[in-house]
Scaffold this motif. Structure first.
Motif, mmCIF file in Angstrom:
data_model
loop_
_atom_site.group_PDB
_atom_site.id
_atom_site.type_symbol
_atom_site.label_atom_id
_atom_site.label_comp_id
_atom_site.label_asym_id
_atom_site.label_seq_id
_atom_site.Cartn_x
_atom_site.Cartn_y
_atom_site.Cartn_z
ATOM 1 N N VAL A 90 7.526 17.699 -62.501
ATOM 2 C CA VAL A 90 8.089 18.271 -61.283
ATOM 3 C C VAL A 90 8.699 17.157 -60.435
ATOM 4 C CG1 VAL A 90 7.594 19.618 -59.204
ATOM 5 C CG2 VAL A 90 6.301 20.048 -61.314
ATOM 6 N N GLU A 91 9.938 17.347 -60.009
ATOM 7 C CA GLU A 91 10.577 16.377 -59.122
ATOM 8 C C GLU A 91 9.791 16.265 -57.818
ATOM 9 O OE1 GLU A 91 15.003 15.520 -57.145
ATOM 10 O OE2 GLU A 91 14.593 17.389 -58.232
ATOM 11 N N ARG A 92 9.611 15.035 -57.326
ATOM 12 C CA ARG A 92 8.902 14.702 -56.093
ATOM 13 C C ARG A 92 7.388 14.840 -56.205
ATOM 14 N NH1 ARG A 92 13.510 17.235 -54.260
ATOM 15 N NH2 ARG A 92 12.439 19.229 -54.307
ATOM 16 N N LEU A 93 6.875 15.112 -57.399
ATOM 17 C CA LEU A 93 5.419 15.211 -57.591
ATOM 18 C C LEU A 93 4.953 14.099 -58.530
ATOM 19 C CD1 LEU A 93 2.623 16.458 -57.421
ATOM 20 C CD2 LEU A 93 3.366 18.234 -59.046
ATOM 21 N N VAL A 94 4.088 13.229 -58.010
ATOM 22 C CA VAL A 94 3.570 12.082 -58.739
ATOM 23 C C VAL A 94 2.078 12.300 -58.989
ATOM 24 C CG1 VAL A 94 3.135 9.587 -58.574
ATOM 25 C CG2 VAL A 94 5.296 10.546 -57.756
ATOM 26 N N VAL A 95 1.579 11.776 -60.118
ATOM 27 C CA VAL A 95 0.198 12.002 -60.519
ATOM 28 C C VAL A 95 -0.557 10.681 -60.631
ATOM 29 C CG1 VAL A 95 -1.323 13.028 -62.249
ATOM 30 C CG2 VAL A 95 0.956 13.998 -61.859
ATOM 31 N N ALA A 96 -1.762 10.659 -60.060
ATOM 32 C CA ALA A 96 -2.744 9.612 -60.358
ATOM 33 C C ALA A 96 -3.687 10.216 -61.387
ATOM 34 C CB ALA A 96 -3.499 9.197 -59.101
ATOM 35 N N PRO A 97 -3.521 9.881 -62.675
ATOM 36 C CA PRO A 97 -4.173 10.628 -63.744
ATOM 37 C C PRO A 97 -5.648 10.294 -63.926
ATOM 38 C CG PRO A 97 -2.899 8.837 -64.659
ATOM 39 C CD PRO A 97 -2.625 8.838 -63.187
ATOM 40 N N SER A 98 -6.339 11.238 -64.535
ATOM 41 C CA SER A 98 -7.743 11.086 -64.885
ATOM 42 C C SER A 98 -7.880 10.922 -66.394
ATOM 43 C CB SER A 98 -8.534 12.307 -64.418
ATOM 44 O OG SER A 98 -9.896 12.178 -64.747
ATOM 45 N N SER A 99 -9.095 10.672 -66.823
ATOM 46 C CA SER A 99 -9.439 10.667 -68.244
ATOM 47 C C SER A 99 -10.945 10.853 -68.357
ATOM 48 C CB SER A 99 -9.027 9.352 -68.919
ATOM 49 O OG SER A 99 -9.859 8.297 -68.477
ATOM 50 N N ILE A 100 -11.426 11.064 -69.556
ATOM 51 C CA ILE A 100 -12.855 11.274 -69.770
ATOM 52 C C ILE A 100 -13.668 10.058 -69.349
ATOM 53 C CG2 ILE A 100 -12.827 10.471 -72.153
ATOM 54 C CD1 ILE A 100 -14.878 13.407 -70.644
ATOM 55 N N ASP A 101 -13.037 8.878 -69.306
ATOM 56 C CA ASP A 101 -13.748 7.669 -68.860
ATOM 57 C C ASP A 101 -14.335 7.841 -67.464
ATOM 58 O OD1 ASP A 101 -13.044 6.379 -71.203
ATOM 59 O OD2 ASP A 101 -11.240 5.482 -70.337
ATOM 60 N N LEU A 102 -13.684 8.668 -66.652
ATOM 61 C CA LEU A 102 -14.123 8.845 -65.275
ATOM 62 C C LEU A 102 -15.511 9.494 -65.200
ATOM 63 C CD1 LEU A 102 -12.978 8.234 -62.463
ATOM 64 C CD2 LEU A 102 -12.026 10.552 -62.429
ATOM 65 N N ALA A 103 -15.955 10.096 -66.297
ATOM 66 C CA ALA A 103 -17.275 10.727 -66.309
ATOM 67 C C ALA A 103 -18.379 9.704 -66.061
ATOM 68 C CB ALA A 103 -17.506 11.443 -67.635
ATOM 69 N N GLY A 104 -18.148 8.453 -66.443
ATOM 70 C CA GLY A 104 -19.154 7.415 -66.220
ATOM 71 C C GLY A 104 -19.057 6.737 -64.874
ATOM 72 N N ALA A 105 -18.076 7.124 -64.075
ATOM 73 C CA ALA A 105 -17.842 6.426 -62.813
ATOM 74 C C ALA A 105 -19.002 6.580 -61.839
ATOM 75 C CB ALA A 105 -16.547 6.922 -62.177
ATOM 76 N N GLU A 106 -19.621 7.771 -61.809
ATOM 77 C CA GLU A 106 -20.694 7.978 -60.851
ATOM 78 C C GLU A 106 -21.846 7.016 -61.112
ATOM 79 O OE1 GLU A 106 -21.552 11.764 -59.238
ATOM 80 O OE2 GLU A 106 -19.997 12.751 -60.387
ATOM 81 N N LEU A 107 -22.188 6.800 -62.380
ATOM 82 C CA LEU A 107 -23.269 5.870 -62.706
ATOM 83 C C LEU A 107 -22.883 4.439 -62.366
ATOM 84 C CD1 LEU A 107 -24.486 7.303 -66.136
ATOM 85 C CD2 LEU A 107 -25.616 7.477 -63.910
ATOM 86 N N GLU A 108 -21.620 4.091 -62.595
ATOM 87 C CA GLU A 108 -21.186 2.719 -62.367
ATOM 88 C C GLU A 108 -20.973 2.423 -60.882
ATOM 89 O OE1 GLU A 108 -18.408 1.051 -65.263
ATOM 90 O OE2 GLU A 108 -18.459 2.983 -66.289
ATOM 91 N N LEU A 109 -20.667 3.448 -60.099
ATOM 92 C CA LEU A 109 -20.444 3.245 -58.668
ATOM 93 C C LEU A 109 -21.732 3.284 -57.854
ATOM 94 C CD1 LEU A 109 -17.282 5.461 -58.015
ATOM 95 C CD2 LEU A 109 -17.398 2.965 -57.819
ATOM 96 N N VAL A 110 -22.758 3.920 -58.387
ATOM 97 C CA VAL A 110 -23.917 4.259 -57.566
ATOM 98 C C VAL A 110 -24.605 3.036 -56.964
ATOM 99 C CG1 VAL A 110 -25.632 4.273 -59.442
ATOM 100 C CG2 VAL A 110 -25.910 5.808 -57.458
ATOM 101 N N ALA A 111 -24.563 1.889 -57.639
ATOM 102 C CA ALA A 111 -25.255 0.701 -57.134
ATOM 103 C C ALA A 111 -24.385 -0.138 -56.207
ATOM 104 C CB ALA A 111 -25.739 -0.155 -58.306
ATOM 105 N N ARG A 112 -23.170 0.284 -55.939
ATOM 106 C CA ARG A 112 -22.243 -0.533 -55.149
ATOM 107 C C ARG A 112 -22.321 -0.207 -53.662
ATOM 108 N NH1 ARG A 112 -16.732 -0.960 -58.800
ATOM 109 N NH2 ARG A 112 -17.770 -1.422 -60.773
#
Length: 274
Positions: A90-112
């Protein structure tokens, strides 16, 4: 947006899966772009359905939101948000994409330290390039969703017109209050949208009445009907307004986009007075 100094960051949130949240964020973003606005869609759901629905293949991407939020190279932080942005179908619509890797983000962020502010910090350098930043969230109230709530100005709550739809709303309201009280960030409800409506079903009509009883005038007038065309458009990676612009679903999402713009303009005038 004319008269608007800062872009609006809007998270679409509902901890219940299957409520049409991703369908709504994709098609709302596309309609806002079709109306001439610059839009960024941030796919914070590890399922990456919004990413796929806008024509991107998560498996083919070398960097996604995971690398922005979680990776910590030796220079002291993850890669900039700008480095993962991709044009969509879509013109004028930009995406910051996700992936399955993001599923581990909560565990990796929790101690920060300041873990709930990770998305807000990363969005800051790019948000004002856009009129709207829409954030798709996971079907949970975990750390990724908390990041979305801290990063956003407002939320839109899609609610499926189903028997169990309203059961989790009090928990979501408590989470919004917690963000206000404990994080010190006021999150307003821009609106509530009834989705997957079936006019042939009396239960759907009763649930819509229940949504109005619970949320009052925060409910959008536009109701999104169930449509197989929405599923088909997601499968080909093109939002419904481009895939079948004359369809009822396309017209309903365009009406919703216009309601969102109208509410933002009212909120902007109120903020200016204050």
């Amino acid at each position: 947006m004319p008269g608007q100094e800062r872009s609006q960051v809007i998270a679409l949130v509902n901890q219940k899966g299957g409520c049409g949240k991703t369908t709504t964020v994709v098609n709302l973003a596309a309609c806002l772009a079709a109306l001439g606005h610059e839009v960024l869609l941030v796919d914070l759901d590890p399922q990456a359905n919004a990413t796929v629905s806008l024509g991107l293949d998560p498996a083919a991407l070398t960097s996604t939101l995971y690398h922005v939020l979680v990776d910590t190279p030796t220079d002291g932080g993850g890669i900039p948000m700008q480095d993962i942005l991709h044009p969509s179908t879509v013109e004028r619509l930009v995406v910051a994409p996700s992936s399955i890797d993001l599923a581990g983000a909560e565990l990796e962020l929790v101690a920060r330290m300041g873990r709930e502010h990770a998305l807000r910090r990363k969005l800051a350098p790019v948000r004002d390039r856009y009129d709207f930043v829409l954030v798709d969230t996971p079907p949970s109230l975990g750390l990724l969703t908390l990041n979305a709530l801290v990063a956003c100005d407002q939320v839109i709550i899609p609610i499926q017109t189903h028997y169990y739809a309203l059961l989790g709303m009090r928990q979501l309201m408590r989470t919004l209050q917690m963000v206000r009280d404990e994080v010190g960030h006021a999150v307003e409800i821009l609106g509530v949208v009834a989705t997957m409506y079936d006019a042939r079903n009396n239960i759907s009509k009763e649930i819509v009445r229940g949504i109005y009883d619970f949320f009052g005038d925060r409910v959008f007038q536009t109701v999104i009907h169930f449509s197989i065309r929405l599923v088909e458009s997601a499968m080909v990676g093109v939002p419904i307004y481009l895939h079948e612009p004359q369809s009822r679903a396309a017209q309903q999402y365009m009406a919703l986009a216009k309601e969102v713009i109208a509410r933002e303009q009212v909120a902007g005038r109120a903020a200016a007075r204050n």
